[in-house]
Motif scaffolding. Structure first.
Motif, PDB file in Angstrom:
ATOM      1  N   SER A   1       0.827  -1.214   0.000  1.00 60.36           N
ATOM      2  CA  SER A   1       0.000   0.000   0.000  1.00 60.36           C
ATOM      3  C   SER A   1       0.862   1.265   0.000  1.00 60.36           C
TER       4      SER A   1
ATOM      5  N   SER B   1     -19.544  -4.250   6.349  1.00 59.06           N
ATOM      6  CA  SER B   1     -18.469  -3.306   6.019  1.00 59.06           C
ATOM      7  C   SER B   1     -17.523  -3.965   5.025  1.00 59.06           C
ATOM      8  N   ARG B   2     -17.166  -3.235   4.012  1.00 60.53           N
ATOM      9  CA  ARG B   2     -16.222  -3.734   3.018  1.00 60.53           C
ATOM     10  C   ARG B   2     -15.235  -2.628   2.636  1.00 60.53           C
ATOM     11  N   SER B   3     -13.951  -3.001   2.567  1.00 62.21           N
ATOM     12  CA  SER B   3     -12.939  -2.068   2.082  1.00 62.21           C
ATOM     13  C   SER B   3     -13.068  -1.899   0.577  1.00 62.21           C
TER      14      SER B   3
ATOM     15  N   ASP C   1     -11.127  -0.236  -3.155  1.00 55.32           N
ATOM     16  CA  ASP C   1      -9.896   0.205  -3.800  1.00 55.32           C
ATOM     17  C   ASP C   1     -10.009   1.704  -4.036  1.00 55.32           C
TER      18      ASP C   1
ATOM     19  N   SER D   1     -12.939  -4.697  -2.129  1.00 53.93           N
ATOM     20  CA  SER D   1     -11.718  -5.500  -2.044  1.00 53.93           C
ATOM     21  C   SER D   1     -11.853  -6.598  -1.013  1.00 53.93           C
TER      22      SER D   1
ATOM     23  N   LYS E   1     -15.581   1.440   3.229  1.00 53.09           N
ATOM     24  CA  LYS E   1     -14.559   2.055   4.090  1.00 53.09           C
ATOM     25  C   LYS E   1     -13.200   1.967   3.398  1.00 53.09           C
ATOM     26  N   ALA E   2     -12.251   2.738   3.916  1.00 50.92           N
ATOM     27  CA  ALA E   2     -10.885   2.698   3.384  1.00 50.92           C
ATOM     28  C   ALA E   2     -10.161   1.468   3.911  1.00 50.92           C
ATOM     29  N   PRO E   3      -9.260   0.914   3.119  1.00 45.27           N
ATOM     30  CA  PRO E   3      -8.462  -0.218   3.613  1.00 45.27           C
ATOM     31  C   PRO E   3      -7.639   0.197   4.827  1.00 45.27           C
ATOM     32  N   THR E   4      -7.309  -0.758   5.657  1.00 44.87           N
ATOM     33  CA  THR E   4      -6.497  -0.487   6.842  1.00 44.87           C
ATOM     34  C   THR E   4      -5.174   0.153   6.432  1.00 44.87           C
TER      35      THR E   4
ATOM     36  N   LYS F   1      -4.897   3.152   5.148  1.00 47.16           N
ATOM     37  CA  LYS F   1      -5.085   4.169   4.109  1.00 47.16           C
ATOM     38  C   LYS F   1      -6.197   5.155   4.468  1.00 47.16           C
ATOM     39  N   GLU F   2      -6.454   5.266   5.765  1.00 53.79           N
ATOM     40  CA  GLU F   2      -7.544   6.152   6.194  1.00 53.79           C
ATOM     41  C   GLU F   2      -7.277   7.621   5.849  1.00 53.79           C
TER      42      GLU F   2
END
Length: 912
Positions: free
Chosen positions: A383, A769-771, A773, A785, A849-852, A854-855
């Motif tokens: 990332s 909840s889903r991250s 891209d 993702s 939501k943003a990936p862990t 990358k908030e």
């Protein structure tokens, strides 16, 4: 000491091969008794280690695969067995055992190679025949070992000319030649000049068991086929008394030279066909052998040359080996006559190879090893590359520093080498793969940066590693320790032992390039220690080439092509004794694609087994594969040169379709929310009934009229990037079956069990909840993702299936995978579809939501603040054939969706 250990292991395993399985006590008694005679210097601990290794091998299972035959198949091998002396096969079987292959795997190899041989033409049948077949394996699962066994058995049966076409690169051809040298020829063909100087016969591999019969090789490990060199042997093809073998590159000039030489060196010239039976093995048969006819002149030329080669022989057999066969059997539906009469379609047989249970493959890594929650077992996320080495970059991209994740991966690799040494694997090779650019110039810059980093680490270890705890005051040693804590703290041995071993383990480590401009990868020039190599490359590392002892991978590519992505998976294979040390760094998007294609590959092999039970033909299997949604990508690749609409057989029978990508345009989000709200209201008002007990995945409604599903899809605004959820083809498929197969449906309103409910759909549903891209958001669409780009949790397609049918499906799955009844198994969703009485429609309410980590990304503000709608469909098996569906994917749009071809892929086949 290691030599005595190896000697004892070989003797014990040979003695156990034809014997029933020993108990723990019996095995240890046998080892002790033999050890006293063969290796008296071994300790009790060494003998116990050997006993445990053998017990692990005895637990490895290997299935026999599936066979799909044409209607005119005539068995011949059983009748011929009594007259066949298995000279070459017996040598090869001994080699497999000597190299440590488990007994079960060797036995399975024996049986499946018999299946393949029995489908080749009978070499003693003196009438004209022409057989075409395909063997479908898994990436890095042992296809070369399999066809080496087929070659041995074919030679025993009477084949006198065997040609192996081994990929489009020199390094792959050379590697394959070395494998044939070891497994069939029995001598090192690259050292013939040394032999002439009096240095012996250079006996290797099978030659060590019995060198009395040596096949003639017209190629060697140093050089591809050369007409002038081959012509120095004046014998004609028909006069050889031992088999003649050639391992050639899939190159139009090489093939042209071979065709000319065969015409010049056949007893009848070019007036008639050559009489000797010929076997042609086409390795990586989905690459460059396919006749696309769409602005790919070179590939079409190769396809034509392979046909010409086959037509030169009175009796010939073509067997294509591949792990990604979609391109092979996706032929234009309007060219059926040519497909069967001239092209390389496997009209006579298709055989699927089952990978042994110790195979480190895509399902294990990207499905079973990627839990719903928690840290993946082997996978790590990249990332931090965009500001330094973006996935999409130009040929002149400058690179002065490396992403931190790549440096961390390098440190992890050096630690893994040290741990493997301490585990007794000093003599084994250990490799790291870095595949981050399709441009050779950029690959060179990556290599230089890695070299500087490696030298810095080596210098720090040389000076500081012997200082005990004080060494941690050095930044490089401290960084290695931090990497150990993150990756290997729970593995043996402890940090002090690793620190003591570090310098000895990594002193000879090196960075090499592997591409069309440079190839410094060479595992042959090793002493008693294995090589420690970091290989940097692109397409050359993506097709067939084996990286010995591959332990760490840093992979940064954006191809979405099914076959290209799978072939880039050089990390697949067998990692006995160090599987726990393997790590793979890649982007979240790539992980999702691999999870998707892992399921597609499993479905493909399951389809083969289904076809075998139904006694279907290769033609029927071709139709089934062409109707798989994954085949759409290959279809587009084969036809994109025309820039026209794509007409494809993409069916939904026994398939799952889901919105992995959704539009985030405000108007689309609003419209989709309104159509979902109306759908939920109509479901609740219909004659459908709700299950008394809510399913684990949400509220389940039964007996929902198909009209409500159609109404929802009619109002859905699909993201143009989501090709397979285009509602036009989906609605057409459903409406064609609305009155018989799909009149009523199960509907699952998916939601979590705990959390804050949202009433946006008219009821208290807790969104999942889903991250997503973050890179896609600027283009007004959103890619979830989750695992395999799926919204749904594992097992969701079990919803609505009767419990007894679900249990039966799970039992059959265990049997097909050779799993014990009490063994923990993650059941794939697709096993439940065949048990469905009706279709399952799943409506998702999703909080993006943003990936862990990358908030704080600049694109986070583009994520919709309110929950969004997604949907999925699980469909039972249909009795109707798939319909042709028209998709529009022009050249520009295709590159946006699926990425561009590799620089090496376009150029090396022609110019290398």
């Amino acid at each position: 000491m290691s030599g005595a250990f190896e000697q004892l292991r070989n003797v014990v395993e040979s003695a156990l091969f034809d014997q029933p399985r020993r108990t723990e006590e019996e095995l240890r008694t046998m080892i002790r008794d033999l050890g006293k005679v063969i290796a008296p210097s071994l300790s009790v601990e060494d003998m116990e280690r050997l006993a445990r290794e053998i017990e692990v091998k005895q637990g490895i299972k290997a299935g026999l695969g599936a066979v799909v035959d044409s209607e005119d198949f005539e068995p011949w091998l059983d009748d011929a067995k009594s007259s066949i002396e298995p000279f070459y096969w017996n040598r090869y079987r001994k080699l497999l055992l000597h190299n440590g292959l488990p007994k079960e795997v060797v036995l399975a190899t024996d049986k499946v190679t018999d299946k393949i041989l029995g489908r080749l033409g009978n070499p003693n049948k003196h009438v004209q025949w022409d057989r075409r077949g395909m063997v479908v394996g898994h990436v890095q699962s042992g296809k070369t070992a399999n066809y080496a066994g087929v070659i041995c058995k074919a030679a025993d049966a009477g084949y006198r000319l065997i040609i192996v076409i081994a990929g489009i690169h020199n390094n792959l051809r050379n590697q394959t030649q070395a494998r044939i040298d070891e497994g069939f020829i029995g001598r090192d063909t690259g050292k013939l000049l040394e032999r002439k100087k009096g240095n012996g016969r250079n006996v290797i591999g099978v030659g060590k068991f019995d060198p009395s019969r040596t096949p003639v090789s017209l190629t060697n490990t140093l050089k591809d086929f050369n007409k002038e060199t081959a012509s120095t042997n004046t014998s004609e093809i028909d006069s050889y008394k031992v088999p003649v073998v050639l391992v050639i590159k899939k190159n139009h000039r090489t093939l042209a030279n071979l065709l000319d030489w065969l015409r010049d060196n056949s007893s009848r010239g070019d007036r008639e066909m050559i009489d000797q039976p010929m076997l042609l093995i086409d390795d990586e048969a989905d690459n460059a052998s396919i006749n696309t006819k769409y602005n790919k002149k070179l590939i079409t030329t190769i396809n034509s040359q392979i046909r010409d080669l086959l037509s030169m022989f009175h009796r010939s057999c073509y067997v294509g080996y591949t792990a990604t066969p979609f391109a092979n059997i996706f032929i234009d539906p309007d060219q059926d006559d040519e497909m069967y009469n001239e092209d390389l379609f496997p009209r006579d047989f298709i055989i699927g190879l089952d990978a042994p249970s110790n195979y480190f493959g895509p399902t294990k890594i990207f499905v079973d090893g990627l839990p719903e929650e928690g840290t993946p077992t082997w996978l790590r996320y990249i990332s931090d590359n965009e500001d330094i080495l973006p996935i999409k970059h130009k040929i002149d991209h400058q690179l002065d520093v490396l992403p931190d994740s790549l440096i961390h991966a390098l440190r992890t690799f050096l630690l893994a080498r040290s741990i493997r040494n301490l585990r007794g694997q000093r003599a084994s090779h250990c490799s790291m793969l870095v595949n981050a650019s399709r441009f050779t110039d950029v690959q060179g810059r990556i290599r230089n940066c890695l070299h500087e980093t490696l030298e810095r680490i080596q210098n720090a270890v040389r000076v500081n590693a012997s200082r005990g705890e004080a060494a941690l005051g050095n930044p490089e040693i401290a960084a290695l320790y931090s990497a150990w804590e993150l990756e290997y703290a729970e593995s043996e041995p402890s940090w002090p032992a690793i620190q003591d071993e570090l310098f000895d383990a990594i002193a000879s480590a090196k960075i090499v390039e592997v591409n069309s401009k440079s190839n410094d990868l060479d595992y042959t020039n090793s002493g008693e220690r294995g090589q420690t190599v970091v290989a940097v490359g692109g397409f050359s590392l993506s097709r067939g080439l084996t990286l010995e002892g591959l332990t760490i991978t840093w992979f940064l590519r954006n191809s979405m092509m099914y076959d290209t992505l799978m072939q880039m998976g050089r990390w697949f294979g067998y990692r006995d004794k160090y599987e726990d040390l393997c790590r793979i760094w890649m982007s979240a998007e790539a992980i999702d694609w691999y999870a998707f294609i892992a399921n597609a590959a499993d479905e493909l092999h399951d389809e083969l087994k289904t076809m075998e039970k139904a006694k279907a033909t290769p033609t029927m299997f071709g139709l089934a594969v062409r109707s798989h949604p994954a085949s759409l990508l290959v279809t587009a690749k084969n036809k994109i040169g025309s820039g026209k609409k794509i007409t494809a057989l993409v069916g939904l029978s026994n398939k799952f379709v889901e919105t992995a990508k959704i539009s985030i345009r405000a108007t689309d989000l609003k419209a989709n929310l309104e159509v979902a709200r109306a759908f939920v209201s109509r479901v609740q008002e219909s004659q459908a009934y709700r299950e008394p007990t809510a399913s684990p995945w949400g509220d389940l409604w039964r007996n929902v009229p198909v009209e409500l599903i159609d109404q929802f899809l009619a109002g859905w605004r699909n993201a143009e990037q989501s090709v397979t959820t285009d509602t036009g083809p989906v609605r057409a498929y459903i409406r064609a079956r609305a009155h018989d197969e799909l009149p009523t449906w199960d509907v699952l309103l998916a939601g979590k069990k705990t959390g804050d409910a949202d009433p946006v759909l008219g009821g208290p549903i807790i969104p999942v909840s889903r991250s997503v891209d973050l890179r896609d958001l600027k283009d007004e669409f959103m890619t979830f993702s989750g695992k395999g780009m799926r919204l749904a949790s594992r097992g969701i397609e079990k919803a609505g299936v009767a419990p007894e049918k679900a249990e039966q499906a799970e039992t059959e799955y265990r049997k097909s995978k050779n799993k014990e009844p009490n063994e923990n198994v993650n059941f794939p969703d697709n096993i439940y579809r065949v048990s469905r009485d009706r279709g399952l429609f799943i409506l998702h309410l999703v909080k993006a939501k943003a990936p862990t980590g990358k908030e704080n990304d600049k694109n986070v503000d583009l994520i919709p603040s309110q929950p969004v709608i997604g949907w999925g469909i699980s469909l039972p098996v249909s009795a109707r054939p798939a319909e042709r569906v028209e998709y529009v994917v022009n050249t520009v749009r295709y590159k946006e969706l699926f990425g561009e071809a590799d620089e090496d892929e376009d150029q090396e086949a022609e110019y290398e």
